[in-house]
Motif scaffolding. Structure first.
Motif, PDB file in Angstrom:
ATOM      1  N   GLN A   1       1.762  -1.356   4.587  1.00 56.52           N
ATOM      2  CA  GLN A   1       2.846  -2.056   3.909  1.00 56.52           C
ATOM      3  C   GLN A   1       4.016  -2.353   4.831  1.00 56.52           C
TER       4      GLN A   1
ATOM      5  N   GLU B   1       5.456  -6.455   1.293  1.00 54.98           N
ATOM      6  CA  GLU B   1       4.011  -6.679   1.349  1.00 54.98           C
ATOM      7  C   GLU B   1       3.289  -5.347   1.277  1.00 54.98           C
TER       8      GLU B   1
ATOM      9  N   ARG C   1       4.652  -0.857  -5.123  1.00 57.50           N
ATOM     10  CA  ARG C   1       4.053  -2.164  -5.349  1.00 57.50           C
ATOM     11  C   ARG C   1       4.828  -3.163  -4.513  1.00 57.50           C
ATOM     12  N   ILE C   2       4.309  -4.380  -4.474  1.00 49.80           N
ATOM     13  CA  ILE C   2       5.081  -5.423  -3.821  1.00 49.80           C
ATOM     14  C   ILE C   2       6.327  -5.673  -4.663  1.00 49.80           C
TER      15      ILE C   2
ATOM     16  N   SER D   1       1.055 -11.231  -9.759  1.00 50.71           N
ATOM     17  CA  SER D   1       0.046 -10.306 -10.237  1.00 50.71           C
ATOM     18  C   SER D   1      -1.353 -10.900 -10.026  1.00 50.71           C
TER      19      SER D   1
ATOM     20  N   ARG E   1      -2.017 -12.838  -7.521  1.00 49.55           N
ATOM     21  CA  ARG E   1      -2.129 -12.695  -6.084  1.00 49.55           C
ATOM     22  C   ARG E   1      -2.524 -11.263  -5.701  1.00 49.55           C
ATOM     23  N   GLU E   2      -1.885 -10.284  -6.345  1.00 52.43           N
ATOM     24  CA  GLU E   2      -2.201  -8.884  -6.040  1.00 52.43           C
ATOM     25  C   GLU E   2      -3.637  -8.545  -6.429  1.00 52.43           C
TER      26      GLU E   2
ATOM     27  N   MET F   1      -5.950 -10.209  -3.824  1.00 47.48           N
ATOM     28  CA  MET F   1      -5.739  -9.927  -2.405  1.00 47.48           C
ATOM     29  C   MET F   1      -6.883  -9.198  -1.701  1.00 47.48           C
TER      30      MET F   1
ATOM     31  N   GLU G   1      -1.069 -17.836  -2.119  1.00 43.40           N
ATOM     32  CA  GLU G   1      -1.416 -16.941  -1.027  1.00 43.40           C
ATOM     33  C   GLU G   1      -2.198 -17.689   0.023  1.00 43.40           C
TER      34      GLU G   1
END
Lengths: 247, 247
Positions: A103, A116, A129-130, B82, B84-85, B88, B116
């Motif tokens: 991160q 990130e 979390r981000i 969310s 994107r997460e 990922m 992203e």
């Protein structure tokens, strides 16, 4: 800027409405927005309608959410995103080598803000979390950012009560002061079980070419005494990110 | 909401100020903000000061930038983030297998918005960035999103002039109509040289468990006739992302 009877600016109210939405409550009814923002329902309702009209919030059934347009406006010209984009290929390599969580955190106010995070599906537990925050004294990224921050910020943090997450969190100002001096000397922060007993955070500073620390790159790995093995990969990642930063 | 003499809401002006900042102009003097936002300098200056006071913009020497606080408010509860997460870890695997660029796009208005993008250091040229947009008819992600969009949106796009990026961009509505039908049948869009002659975009739809297409996952690879080899990896990535989506 236009002010209401209570002397608040419209912008202030808009910010309070946006603050009402959190990772745990991404969709809210207008009544709930009003309650969380501390606004009269009619005021909240009018502002929500205006935010929806501009795409900053979107309606979703009978609730509202943060809109893609707000994310776009906030992201496309954001220095945060540009740091993140610069760091991303390096962070991916780091994540591939170390596994678990890799991160990137920046100092924002008196906290570390994570811009990130890359996680493996079966990674060790990680509470960040981000776009989440952690206190500076408790996390490895926070300790790195605090160690290289202004003495004004350091003294402010050291003067306040230091909250504990686990029995390992450093809550004694004198101990934290020693740890910060060590981080400045060794260039790495190791936090076994400081946030969660099963996890160890390891962080190193990311320096711009002019030497200024602008971020911390970190990994969260199991708390099994092996965490220090990640230091060479972290140091190399920080060097690569820093060398790409132009401002 | 409070309105100025010209009948504009404060929020409208704030949005125009935020729109003034772009990837190519992330830092602006207040005069430039006023010019780009079409606001009187005094008005712009007052609103910028208020935005800075709330951390939504930050001062940087004699210019202002988008603040980390705005990024945080927009990101932490954002459905975009969310998605994107969720995507990922899968996108990372795809990027590892295919190399070059792997990206995730969503339909926003009449365009594809890239939420992203993972790039290798020596990747083929790619004109998109994170939080950048492309027209639906010209990009592989856009064609996928358009193919599965409402007929209202399809007819609206088909009725407008279709701008060309290269001689390969589809600018004929009848040809685009055929391509969209093919994409619905085969589940993949292939765009060799449509945006840049040296690059090929390949995109597939990401479906929620209920079957609805919510995003496109794509790669940008060299325009060397080998792009179709990426389709199995893309299809598998889309399946994995889709299966993780709950709403």
């Amino acid at each position: 800027m236009a002010r209401s009877d209570s002397g608040e600016s419209v912008l202030e109210r808009v910010v309070r409405i946006l603050e009402a939405f959190t990772p745990d409550a991404p969709a809210l009814g207008v009544g709930e927005v009003a309650r969380r923002a501390g606004l009269p329902p009619a005021t909240a309702s009018r502002l929500v309608a205006d935010l929806v009209a501009h795409g900053l919030l979107v309606r979703d059934d009978r609730r509202v959410r943060v809109g893609t347009r707000l994310w776009e406006l906030a992201s496309r010209a954001s220095p945060t995103l540009s740091l993140r984009e610069t760091a991303m290929p390096v962070l991916e390599d780091l994540h591939r080598v170390v596994g678990h969580h890799a991160q990137l955190g920046v100092l924002d106010g008196d906290e570390v803000l994570f811009v990130e995070r890359l996680s493996a599906d079966r990674a060790v537990i990680n509470l960040t979390r981000i776009a989440a925050r952690l206190p500076l004294h408790a996390s490895s990224s926070g300790q790195v950012l605090l160690a290289f921050a202004s003495t004004v910020l350091q003294e402010r943090v050291l003067a306040r009560p230091l909250g504990g997450f686990t029995r390992n969190t450093i809550t004694d100002p004198a101990a934290l002061r020693r740890v910060l001096a060590e981080i400045r000397e060794r260039g790495v922060a190791l936090c076994p079980g400081h946030i969660h007993l099963d996890a160890t955070g390891v962080a190193v500073p990311v320096r711009r070419p002019d030497g200024q620390v602008v971020a911390a790159v970190s990994v969260v790995v199991p708390n099994d005494g092996e965490a220090a093995r990640t230091v060479p990969a972290l140091t190399e990642a920080a060097r690569r990110i820093g060398s790409r930063l132009t401002h």
